[in-house]
Design a protein around this motif. Structure first.
Motif, PDB file in Angstrom:
ATOM      1  N   CYS A 123       0.816  -1.215   0.000  1.00  0.00           N
ATOM      2  CA  CYS A 123       0.000   0.000   0.000  1.00  0.00           C
ATOM      3  C   CYS A 123       0.850   1.265   0.000  1.00  0.00           C
ATOM      4  O   CYS A 123       0.319   2.366   0.149  1.00  0.00           O
ATOM      5  CB  CYS A 123      -0.921   0.019   1.218  1.00  0.00           C
ATOM      6  SG  CYS A 123      -2.169  -1.251   1.171  1.00  0.00           S
ATOM      7  N   GLY A 124       2.154   1.118  -0.119  1.00  0.00           N
ATOM      8  CA  GLY A 124       3.026   2.289  -0.178  1.00  0.00           C
ATOM      9  C   GLY A 124       3.269   2.943   1.169  1.00  0.00           C
ATOM     10  O   GLY A 124       3.647   4.101   1.246  1.00  0.00           O
ATOM     11  N   LEU A 125       3.051   2.187   2.257  1.00  0.00           N
ATOM     12  CA  LEU A 125       3.218   2.756   3.596  1.00  0.00           C
ATOM     13  C   LEU A 125       4.551   2.385   4.220  1.00  0.00           C
ATOM     14  O   LEU A 125       4.927   2.901   5.266  1.00  0.00           O
ATOM     15  CB  LEU A 125       2.090   2.263   4.513  1.00  0.00           C
ATOM     16  CG  LEU A 125       0.689   2.687   4.121  1.00  0.00           C
ATOM     17  CD1 LEU A 125      -0.345   1.944   4.948  1.00  0.00           C
ATOM     18  CD2 LEU A 125       0.525   4.189   4.283  1.00  0.00           C
ATOM     19  N   SER A 126       5.269   1.445   3.586  1.00  0.00           N
ATOM     20  CA  SER A 126       6.518   0.977   4.155  1.00  0.00           C
ATOM     21  C   SER A 126       7.415   0.530   3.005  1.00  0.00           C
ATOM     22  O   SER A 126       6.932  -0.047   2.033  1.00  0.00           O
ATOM     23  CB  SER A 126       6.198  -0.194   5.097  1.00  0.00           C
ATOM     24  OG  SER A 126       7.351  -0.912   5.423  1.00  0.00           O
ATOM     25  N   TYR A 127       8.713   0.860   3.107  1.00  0.00           N
ATOM     26  CA  TYR A 127       9.632   0.517   2.020  1.00  0.00           C
ATOM     27  C   TYR A 127      10.254  -0.853   2.247  1.00  0.00           C
ATOM     28  O   TYR A 127      10.622  -1.178   3.366  1.00  0.00           O
ATOM     29  CB  TYR A 127      10.747   1.565   1.919  1.00  0.00           C
ATOM     30  CG  TYR A 127      10.239   2.888   1.434  1.00  0.00           C
ATOM     31  CD1 TYR A 127       9.785   3.034   0.120  1.00  0.00           C
ATOM     32  CD2 TYR A 127      10.183   3.981   2.283  1.00  0.00           C
ATOM     33  CE1 TYR A 127       9.299   4.249  -0.325  1.00  0.00           C
ATOM     34  CE2 TYR A 127       9.696   5.206   1.843  1.00  0.00           C
ATOM     35  CZ  TYR A 127       9.248   5.334   0.540  1.00  0.00           C
ATOM     36  OH  TYR A 127       8.756   6.528   0.100  1.00  0.00           O
TER      37      TYR A 127
END
Lengths: 299, 246
Positions: free
Chosen positions: B52-56
């Motif tokens: 979801c693009g919240l953590s790399y």
């Protein structure tokens, strides 16, 4: 005398009637399940019975004591595990346990035999702060703390919510062990498949009790023919089956859809009508607690 | 437009010396209902946060809706829908206000917001409730509304994190019918659940254990592979072998 006797208990919050004239009795040593979704009134009932809230109407006795007049006596003899983790996150596992023992004027040693089957699983982490425990470990610590004063009645509010299927099953094994020790347990759950682990259950929804019986008794109350149907395209099957005469209801149920048949339903005609559907199958199935819940909800 | 909406290869996330997600790889196709299962602590939430693009990710690669999970997290957030049981709508706002809020967050303009609001309310047969406070709606309606709002910006893929936890059996089924409908219309669904019967409703199911994807196939083939009667049994067989706790 039952361990818990509830007589026409009601509680409202503003305009919302959270609990609407609920009555039932839990026998001594019984493992009794309150089965229902969010908003059924389960937590409100627990708070009333543990004397944390006052009822608007009705009365109840826990271990022979009145929830209004004898609230202090009740508090010293029941164990309560709320739905939300309520131990002290800054205290270690051991400190939490000692703290709750001190509150009830007992020592951990006195109750060790009772909590051992549960506590032993987290004892290697006794120096860890409770806030740093995993969900499953918190749950075991909370249960240990709720048992520290050897309660006669144990109240567990949704102990398995959000817990995976395997851990849930293990938790019910622990409860079965406590029941063996003669403790009366009232436990709530939104998972219908856990009903079979209880001696008796109450199905509840929106402040009402829909039915009370043994899990087998509840299922026996399903008086319609029930079929399981499946096909390659399950969604299309669902919509089509609902339009057929004699189909009272059709709803998804895992790998099959369950079809509730009315008097007019003719299985041979149904088979013929669906013979063009790819991988179509229809079999007779036994109803489950969830089928009964759905039926009672729609009544 | 490619047929693959989510694609991950050797996606890994480490926190210190703990490997939460350990080289997972899979593709999710357009219009699929992809069930993402795992025991508590298996690494599901961490994996989902990366998608979801919240953590790399620490290593490995992945793309969601055509954007790179390593470099385009912000774009991913705008192009996916997200709904969870824990956080969905604001009870103190009306139906229409909730829609406007989320449309704004997803970057829709005023004109588009109005169009989509009217369209979604119409489809839900809910136009008369536009000015009703969400808090006063029955649970079933809230569920439907949160799902509609998660799709207000027409995302290619919707992430549903335990969308039916604590929901009654009738509402739970109505919700799955919405999912079926959206998938038929081409929306890709990525869903987590603790209800094993719901695993059966998925096109394919992946099961995570100890940070790895240990099984991934259609429910029918998984049952065959593990000689199991139900998905519950498949899940138990895999989850009981877990080495790490939560």
């Amino acid at each position: 005398m039952g361990a818990i006797e509830i007589d026409s208990l009601s509680k409202s919050y503003g305009n919302v009637r959270a609990l609407d004239s609920v009555s039932f009795t839990v026998e001594r040593g019984e493992l009794f399940g309150l089965i229902g979704p969010d908003g059924a009134g389960k937590t409100t009932l627990f708070r009333l019975l543990t004397t944390l809230l006052n009822a608007d109407e009705g009365s109840a006795k826990v271990d022979g004591f009145d929830i209004r007049a004898d609230y202090l006596a009740i508090r010293s003899r029941v164990g309560y595990m709320p739905g939300r983790f309520s131990l002290y996150p800054d205290l270690t596992v051991e400190e939490n346990l000692n703290f709750f023992a001190a509150l009830f004027g007992v020592t951990v040693d006195e109750s060790y035999d009772l909590i051992a089957p549960i506590y032993k699983q987290i004892e290697p982490f006794r120096k860890r702060r409770a806030g740093k425990l995993s969900g499953g470990m918190k749950q075991k610590l909370a249960l240990s703390c709720a048992l520290i004063h050897r309660p006669s009645v144990l109240f567990l509010d949704e102990p398995t919510t959000g817990v995976d299927a395997v851990s849930r099953s293990e938790f019910w094994d622990m409860l079965a062990g406590l029941k063996e020790r003669g403790i009366t347990i009232l436990v709530s759950t939104p998972y219908m498949d856990e009903a079979s682990r209880c001696d008796r259950i109450a199905l509840c929804n929106e402040g009402h009790i829909l039915g009370i019986d043994t899990p087998e008794g509840i299922v026996r109350g399903f008086d319609k023919r029930l079929y399981g149907i499946s096909a390659r395209n399950m969604f299309a099957l669902l919509e089509r089956a609902r339009r057929v005469e004699g189909v009272e209801e059709c709803y998804p149920f895992g790998e099959k859809h369950h079809l509730v048949a009315s008097e007019e339903f003719d299985i041979e005609r149904f088979k013929a009508e669906f013979s063009d559907v790819e991988d179509f199958e229809i079999v007779s199935v036994a109803p489950t607690i969830e089928d009964m819940f759905i039926k009672l909800m729609k009544r | 437009m490619s047929d693959i909406v989510i694609s991950v290869r050797d996606l890994t996330k480490r926190f210190g010396d703990f490997t939460a997600v350990d080289r997972i790889s899979f593709d999710v196709h357009r219009g699929e209902i992809f069930g993402f299962l795992g025991a508590n602590g298996a690494g599901k939430t961490t994996a989902m946060r990366m998608l979801c693009g919240l953590s790399y990710p620490t290593s490995g690669s992945g793309s969601v809706a055509g954007y790179d999970v390593r470099t385009e997290g912000e774009k991913i957030k705008r192009h996916i829908g997200y709904m969870s049981q824990r956080f969905s709508l604001y009870n103190d706002l009306t139906v229409g206000e909730n829609m406007r809020l989320f449309a704004g967050i997803y970057g829709l303009g005023a004109k588009q917001t109005e169009e989509r609001t009217v369209e979604l309310l119409d489809r839900l047969n809910f136009s008369s409730e536009r000015n009703t406070l969400v808090g006063s709606l029955p649970l079933g309606w809230k569920q439907k509304l949160s799902f509609a709002i998660a799709t207000i910006h027409r995302p290619e893929v919707v992430f549903l994190d335990e969308p039916t936890g604590g929901v009654d059996p009738v509402t739970r089924r109505q919700f799955w019918e919405l999912i079926y409908e959206a998938a038929e219309a081409g929306t890709t669904i990525f869903v987590t659940t603790h209800y094993m019967d719901e695993a059966e409703y998925c096109s394919r199911v992946s099961i995570m254990v100890d940070g790895e994807v240990r099984a991934l196939d259609t429910p029918a083939r998984l049952k065959q592979q593990f000689s199991a009667e139900s998905m519950d049994e498949v899940f138990s067989t895999l989850a009981r072998g877990a080495q790490r706790g939560e």
